[in-house]
Scaffold this active site. Structure first.
Site, mmCIF file in Angstrom:
data_model
loop_
_atom_site.group_PDB
_atom_site.id
_atom_site.type_symbol
_atom_site.label_atom_id
_atom_site.label_comp_id
_atom_site.label_asym_id
_atom_site.label_seq_id
_atom_site.Cartn_x
_atom_site.Cartn_y
_atom_site.Cartn_z
ATOM 1 C CB CYS A 113 14.695 5.112 4.952
ATOM 2 S SG CYS A 113 13.622 5.943 3.759
ATOM 3 C CG ASN A 148 8.526 5.226 3.462
ATOM 4 O OD1 ASN A 148 9.057 5.913 4.332
ATOM 5 N ND2 ASN A 148 9.219 4.536 2.574
ATOM 6 C CG HIS A 167 12.485 2.438 6.501
ATOM 7 N ND1 HIS A 167 11.721 3.505 6.881
ATOM 8 C CD2 HIS A 167 12.504 2.459 5.138
ATOM 9 C CE1 HIS A 167 11.306 4.142 5.805
ATOM 10 N NE2 HIS A 167 11.764 3.528 4.728
#
Lengths: 322, 76
Positions: free
Chosen positions: A112, A279, A249
């Site tokens: 990430c 995600n 993020h």
């Protein structure tokens, strides 16, 4: 000498997994609640014969459509699901895209935080005059590491690939960076069963399996990110009020809203849009940047703060000018 | 503070305060899942500015354990 992001493209696999499909298998996990809490309605999932390298290749092909690919003099590939243990996926990508052979190419393994680190490497290569045009791709297929019955992770993660063209520029449009690393968190987000320590041997029928300790990742994030943002602002000698837009993020809506309340940001200034993707790990920031630009949320000349955080633990931030 | 805590706890789990007592083993609630864990940890951070490490959270069993944990860590 300076550096700028010239162009971004992304690619999502065709196969879609909706909340309703998940609810059919997990009735205790209502579709509306997943959308409301996690902020995800559907995610794109790679087919069994579709890899991170494939997703990154498609994004890069889109990016290079109207570009002279002979200008590319370095390839950076961020992935945690590489095609092979060896060789490097970036080398295979060079041939697939028909890039010159007198160029550099490397993979780096980050999740990430990866997009921030890729930007920093690209900036360093350009500002030191080693390179002029860098192809930076991200590709991730966590779905291949998630157990069939792991409803939490299946709700959150989606697969994607992105490609960013970073070039030299008269004005520096990529600002100063702040980095962070704490390997104490390694065990909290990990694929442990497929490892050198296990001689890369899996039991029959076993697949590499992702484990995430959600509450600990949450604690790490809320302890670390407010300070990260403070530091990146002061390193760039800019006040929060002078930042036009913030792209964190896109971990999940819950955590983003919590961070926004902690940092004291207006909700309109901070990107929350993972409804259709979930995600996508190192892809969330380039996807958000591209979407925000296309949707008119950011404009040429805007100052945009980018911050990535997660698996490692690893985190980083920078401020770019659009 | 008891009542405030129960209200916040109930809200985090999307339950009615009247459905909750201090003796409840909260992991037995029908609503209990990975999101509920996050909701409780976030509620405690937001309202009491206390971060509960996962390991310590796992040792808490009933609602009053959680309440006492907050009391103990607020006094520090």
């Amino acid at each position: 000498m300076g550096t700028k992001i010239k162009k971004i493209e992304y690619y999502l696999p065709e196969k879609i997994l909706t909340n309703e499909q998940l609810e059919e298998k997990f009735p205790e996990w209502p579709a509306s609640k997943v959308e409301d809490k996690i902020g995800v309605k559907q995610r794109h999932i790679a087919k069994s014969d579709e890899t991170s390298l494939d997703l990154a290749t498609k994004a890069a092909e889109k990016l290079l459509e109207n570009e002279d690919r002979d200008h590319i003099d370095f390839v950076l590939f961020c992935t945690q699901s590489p095609e092979y243990l060896l060789p490097t996926s970036a080398c295979i990508l060079q041939t697939r895209l028909g890039l010159r052979t007198d160029i550099g190419a490397l993979d780096f393994n980050l999740g990430c935080s990866g997009y921030i680190y890729g930007l920093s490497l690209a900036k360093a290569l350009i500002n030191s005059e080693m390179c002029k045009n860098i192809l930076f791709v991200t590709g991730e297929t966590y779905s291949k590491f998630i157990a069939e019955d792991d409803i939490s992770n299946r709700s959150i993660f989606g697969d994607a690939g992105s490609a960013t063209l970073i070039t030299n520029s008269d004005v520096d449009k990529i600002g100063e960076f702040v980095f962070g690393t704490d390997g104490n968190g390694a065990e909290n987000l990990i694929v442990k069963n497929l490892s050198a320590r296990n001689s890369y041997i899996l039991n029959e029928g076993e697949r590499p399996t992702l484990y995430m300790n959600g509450p600990e990742i949450f604690n790490f994030t809320i302890e670390t990110i407010p300070l990260l943002i403070k530091n990146v602002l002061s390193n760039n000698k800019i006040e929060l009020i002078d930042i036009d837009y913030i792209i964190l993020h896109q971990a999940n809506k819950y955590i983003l809203e919590f961070l926004i309340s902690q940092i004291g940001l207006g909700p309109n200034k901070c990107h929350i849009d993972m409804l259709n993707y979930g995600n996508t790990v190192s892809n969330t920031i380039p996807i958000a940047l591209k979407d925000a630009f296309v949707q008119g949320k950011i404009h040429s000349g805007d100052k945009v703060l980018l911050a990535g955080f997660g698996v490692g633990y690893s985190w980083g931030a920078t401020i770019i000018t659009i | 503070m008891n009542e405030d805590f129960l209200n916040l706890f109930a809200e985090a789990l999307e339950k009615e305060p009247s459905e909750i007592t201090f003796d409840d083993e909260f992991r037995n609630y029908e609503e209990w899942n990975s999101l509920a864990v996050l909701s409780i940890i976030a509620m405690i951070k937001q309202n009491y500015d206390i971060t509960i490490p996962r390991k310590e959270f796992d040792e808490l069993k009933i609602v009053s354990d959680l309440f006492e944990y907050i009391q103990a860590h607020r006094q520090k």
